[in-house]
Design a protein around this motif. Structure first.
Motif, PDB file in Angstrom:
ATOM      1  N   THR A  23      12.367  41.983  17.575  1.00  6.44           N
ATOM      2  CA  THR A  23      13.553  42.308  16.772  1.00  6.44           C
ATOM      3  C   THR A  23      14.754  42.595  17.674  1.00  6.44           C
ATOM      4  OG1 THR A  23      12.858  44.622  16.550  1.00  6.44           O
ATOM      5  CG2 THR A  23      12.271  43.127  14.756  1.00  6.44           C
ATOM      6  N   GLU A  68      18.322  40.509  17.733  1.00  2.00           N
ATOM      7  CA  GLU A  68      19.634  41.168  17.699  1.00  2.00           C
ATOM      8  C   GLU A  68      20.521  40.668  18.836  1.00  2.00           C
ATOM      9  OE1 GLU A  68      22.372  43.331  15.840  1.00  2.00           O
ATOM     10  OE2 GLU A  68      20.276  43.427  15.178  1.00  2.00           O
ATOM     11  N   GLY A 112      24.747  37.830  10.924  1.00  3.74           N
ATOM     12  CA  GLY A 112      24.144  39.136  10.651  1.00  3.74           C
ATOM     13  C   GLY A 112      23.078  39.071   9.580  1.00  3.74           C
ATOM     14  N   THR A 113      23.352  38.314   8.530  1.00  4.87           N
ATOM     15  CA  THR A 113      22.375  38.148   7.453  1.00  4.87           C
ATOM     16  C   THR A 113      21.124  37.441   7.968  1.00  4.87           C
ATOM     17  OG1 THR A 113      24.102  38.078   5.770  1.00  4.87           O
ATOM     18  CG2 THR A 113      21.975  37.108   5.179  1.00  4.87           C
ATOM     19  N   ASP A 168      19.146  39.833  10.182  1.00  2.00           N
ATOM     20  CA  ASP A 168      18.478  40.848   9.354  1.00  2.00           C
ATOM     21  C   ASP A 168      17.237  40.283   8.668  1.00  2.00           C
ATOM     22  OD1 ASP A 168      20.373  42.718  10.071  1.00  2.00           O
ATOM     23  OD2 ASP A 168      21.515  42.544   8.192  1.00  2.00           O
ATOM     24  N   LYS A 169      17.352  39.078   8.120  1.00  2.00           N
ATOM     25  CA  LYS A 169      16.214  38.459   7.439  1.00  2.00           C
ATOM     26  C   LYS A 169      15.087  38.151   8.423  1.00  2.00           C
ATOM     27  CE  LYS A 169      18.606  36.605   3.443  1.00  2.00           C
ATOM     28  NZ  LYS A 169      18.883  35.423   2.632  1.00  2.00           N
ATOM     29  N   GLN A 191      14.501  39.722  11.252  1.00  2.00           N
ATOM     30  CA  GLN A 191      13.916  40.996  11.655  1.00  2.00           C
ATOM     31  C   GLN A 191      13.007  41.550  10.559  1.00  2.00           C
ATOM     32  OE1 GLN A 191      17.596  43.015  12.646  1.00  2.00           O
ATOM     33  NE2 GLN A 191      17.147  42.851  14.834  1.00  2.00           N
ATOM     34  N   ASP A 192      13.427  41.428   9.311  1.00  2.00           N
ATOM     35  CA  ASP A 192      12.577  41.873   8.197  1.00  2.00           C
ATOM     36  C   ASP A 192      11.264  41.106   8.175  1.00  2.00           C
ATOM     37  OD1 ASP A 192      14.512  43.686   7.412  1.00  2.00           O
ATOM     38  OD2 ASP A 192      15.255  42.457   5.739  1.00  2.00           O
ATOM     39  N   GLU A 222       9.006  42.347  10.893  1.00  2.00           N
ATOM     40  CA  GLU A 222       8.463  43.649  10.514  1.00  2.00           C
ATOM     41  C   GLU A 222       7.338  43.505   9.479  1.00  2.00           C
ATOM     42  OE1 GLU A 222      11.756  46.148   9.392  1.00  2.00           O
ATOM     43  OE2 GLU A 222      12.668  45.940  11.368  1.00  2.00           O
TER      44      GLU A 222
END
Length: 76
Positions: free
Chosen positions: A27, A31, A50-51, A54-55, A57-58, A61
């Motif tokens: 992650t 970034e 950014g979107t 974020d997706k 990284q989600d 996770e």
């Protein structure tokens, strides 16, 4: 066709394993990559980058959570 399915299953399991073991590094790398791309495009696509970051990284996770759940299930 079964060979392809087995390969995809193995790939998924390996991705979960890597995410479980190295999720924070992955992650963080996502970034940094997003920041690099944003800088190279002079912020023109900041919101979209950014979107996407974020997706991604989600997703990493979620893979890590699944790996931890699978490990806990095996231990029980």
């Amino acid at each position: 066709m079964a060979g392809l399915f087995d390969n995809l299953k193995n790939f998924k399991e390996k991705a979960e394993e890597l995410a479980g073991e190295h999720g924070e590094k992955i992650t963080g790398g996502l970034e940094k990559a997003g920041d690099f791309i944003d800088a190279r495009t002079d912020g023109k696509y900041s919101a979209k980058i950014g979107t996407g970051v974020d997706k991604a990284q989600d997703f990493v996770e979620k893979l890590a959570e699944k790996q931890r759940a699978d490990e806990k299930h095996v231990e029980d």
